[in-house]
Design a protein around this motif. Structure first.
Motif, short mmCIF file in Angstrom:
data_model
loop_
_atom_site.label_atom_id
_atom_site.label_comp_id
_atom_site.label_asym_id
_atom_site.label_seq_id
_atom_site.Cartn_x
_atom_site.Cartn_y
_atom_site.Cartn_z
N PRO A 124 24.06 24.88 57.07
CA PRO A 124 24.18 25.78 55.91
C PRO A 124 22.83 26.21 55.37
N GLU A 125 21.83 25.32 55.42
CA GLU A 125 20.47 25.69 55.00
C GLU A 125 19.93 26.77 55.93
N ARG A 126 20.16 26.60 57.22
CA ARG A 126 19.73 27.59 58.21
C ARG A 126 20.39 28.95 57.96
N ASN A 127 21.66 28.93 57.56
CA ASN A 127 22.41 30.17 57.39
C ASN A 127 21.82 31.07 56.30
N ARG A 128 21.26 30.45 55.26
CA ARG A 128 20.69 31.27 54.18
C ARG A 128 19.46 32.03 54.67
N ILE A 129 18.79 31.48 55.70
CA ILE A 129 17.63 32.17 56.27
C ILE A 129 18.10 33.31 57.17
N TYR A 138 4.70 36.96 56.53
CA TYR A 138 5.95 36.39 56.02
C TYR A 138 6.89 37.53 55.61
N PRO A 139 8.15 37.50 56.05
CA PRO A 139 9.06 38.62 55.79
C PRO A 139 9.32 38.84 54.29
N GLN A 140 9.12 40.07 53.86
CA GLN A 140 9.32 40.40 52.45
C GLN A 140 10.76 40.14 52.00
N LEU A 141 11.72 40.48 52.84
CA LEU A 141 13.12 40.27 52.48
C LEU A 141 13.41 38.80 52.21
N LEU A 142 12.83 37.93 53.02
CA LEU A 142 13.10 36.50 52.88
C LEU A 142 12.53 35.97 51.56
N LYS A 143 11.44 36.57 51.09
CA LYS A 143 10.86 36.14 49.82
C LYS A 143 11.82 36.37 48.65
N GLU A 144 12.79 37.25 48.84
CA GLU A 144 13.67 37.64 47.74
C GLU A 144 14.80 36.64 47.50
N ILE A 145 15.05 35.73 48.44
CA ILE A 145 16.18 34.81 48.28
C ILE A 145 15.78 33.66 47.36
N TYR A 146 16.77 32.90 46.90
CA TYR A 146 16.51 31.75 46.05
C TYR A 146 15.81 30.67 46.85
N ARG A 147 14.68 30.23 46.37
CA ARG A 147 13.88 29.19 47.00
C ARG A 147 13.72 29.40 48.52
N PRO A 148 13.05 30.46 48.89
CA PRO A 148 12.80 30.70 50.32
C PRO A 148 11.90 29.61 50.89
N PRO A 149 11.92 29.41 52.19
CA PRO A 149 11.05 28.40 52.79
C PRO A 149 9.59 28.68 52.44
N LEU A 150 8.88 27.66 52.01
CA LEU A 150 7.45 27.81 51.76
C LEU A 150 6.67 27.79 53.06
N LEU A 151 7.29 27.22 54.08
CA LEU A 151 6.68 27.10 55.39
C LEU A 151 7.76 27.10 56.44
N PHE A 152 7.55 27.83 57.53
CA PHE A 152 8.43 27.64 58.68
C PHE A 152 7.62 27.76 59.96
N TYR A 153 8.26 27.36 61.05
CA TYR A 153 7.60 27.23 62.35
C TYR A 153 8.19 28.26 63.30
N CYS A 154 7.33 28.92 64.07
CA CYS A 154 7.75 30.02 64.93
C CYS A 154 7.31 29.80 66.37
N LYS A 155 8.13 30.28 67.30
CA LYS A 155 7.75 30.27 68.71
C LYS A 155 8.27 31.55 69.36
N GLY A 156 7.36 32.28 69.98
CA GLY A 156 7.74 33.55 70.60
C GLY A 156 6.86 34.67 70.09
N ASN A 157 7.43 35.85 69.97
CA ASN A 157 6.69 37.04 69.56
C ASN A 157 6.61 37.10 68.03
N LEU A 158 5.56 36.55 67.46
CA LEU A 158 5.43 36.40 66.01
C LEU A 158 5.54 37.71 65.23
N PRO A 159 4.99 38.84 65.70
CA PRO A 159 5.09 40.09 64.93
C PRO A 159 6.53 40.55 64.65
#
Length: 294
Positions: free
Chosen positions: A215-220, A84-105
């Motif tokens: 707008p929710e997507r934009n914060r990510i 899980y990206p460290q930078l994303l953890k720093e925002i207000y109420r970051p997603p607790l879960l998200f879904y990925c497709k592609g090159n996960l690393p």
């Protein structure tokens, strides 16, 4: 158990905001089955729409959910995972879960500077020339380009990233089983099937596009990045929402120089007045890379 709980909550329709409200209760422990803990939760009984989601939660089969996800090459990631990206953890109420497709690393490339590029859907030739020029001049640098796979500037950012061999991440405002707009669907497929691309979504795959998701997507988009560049923005635009969120998240913010007579760059000029850095060359972004890469 944590992943299973978050998946079931997500599939039952609990949003990120709902999950934070529920998890504020110390009795709710994600390490154990959440259904018994939520049975007597005051919010579940006070809010009819949450009670309906709780009823749905009880009917879900986690094995079927995971089989469908992995069968469609969709990888769920929780905030407790090391990737899980460290930078994303720093925002207000970051997603607790998200879904990925592609090159996960690509999610957690510590030695890369993540730059979001956003702008007008109806961009001008100026915006396209600027993106091409800047990325060509940064092609030797460890850079990941992030955008929202929308028509216009977003699509240009992803395409020029791939053209210059940059990894690129698209943040979706809907679930992976859908796509909007249709014009960028081939680009998304290319990103999901190349080693240089990844798409992520806060929403379970069956979630259709909806206006309030963007707008929710934009914060990510801004939350994933050290910096956000706006190429062209009218006085009121979605790109400026992303830039404002970047400012709130203490990110580097950049705008292309604007023309006072051009409505397409009125927003650029306004944000420059408020402190966004005007980009005249790739060096204006590159100078921040040495101090911001984590």
């Amino acid at each position: 158990m944590i992943l299973k709980n978050l998946l079931k909550l997500s599939y039952a329709g609990f949003t990120t905001a709902h999950m934070y409200q529920l998890l504020d209760d110390p009795k709710v422990n994600l390490s154990f089955d959440v259904i018994p803990f939520l049975r007597n939760h005051p919010l579940i009984h006070a809010k009819p729409h949450l009670h309906q989601k709780y009823l749905r939660l009880q009917t879900l089969n986690i094995n079927e959910i995971q089989e469908r996800l992995y069968g469609n090459d969709i990888q769920p990631v929780t905030i407790f995972d090391t990737i899980y990206p460290q930078l994303l953890k720093e925002i207000y109420r970051p997603p607790l879960l998200f879904y990925c497709k592609g090159n996960l690393p690509l999610l957690n490339t510590f030695r890369y500077y993540k730059l979001a590029i956003v702008g007008a859907r109806e961009h001008t030739s100026y915006g396209e020339r600027a993106i091409g020029y800047l990325l060509q001049n940064m092609s030797h640098m460890p850079l990941v380009i992030v955008s929202g796979l929308a028509k216009g500037t977003d699509a240009l950012a992803h395409r020029y990233a791939l053209k210059n061999h940059f990894p690129t991440i698209g943040v979706l405002g809907f679930g992976h089983a859908h796509h909007y707009p249709k014009v960028t669907e081939p680009l998304r497929h290319l990103m999901e099937t190349t080693a240089h691309g990844l798409t992520i979504s806060e929403y379970p795959p069956f979630t259709r596009p909806a206006r309030h998701h963007f707008p929710e997507r934009n914060r990510i988009i801004s939350g994933l990045c050290q910096g956000v560049l706006v190429t062209e923005a009218k006085e009121r635009s979605g790109a400026l929402i992303t830039l404002d969120q970047a400012l709130e998240q203490n990110r580097n913010v950049y705008v292309l120089p604007g023309d006072m007579f051009n409505l397409h760059t009125k927003g650029n000029l306004l944000r420059a007045k408020e402190g966004a850095e005007i980009v005249l060359s790739a060096e204006d972004i590159l100078k921040d890379m040495n101090t911001s890469i984590q």
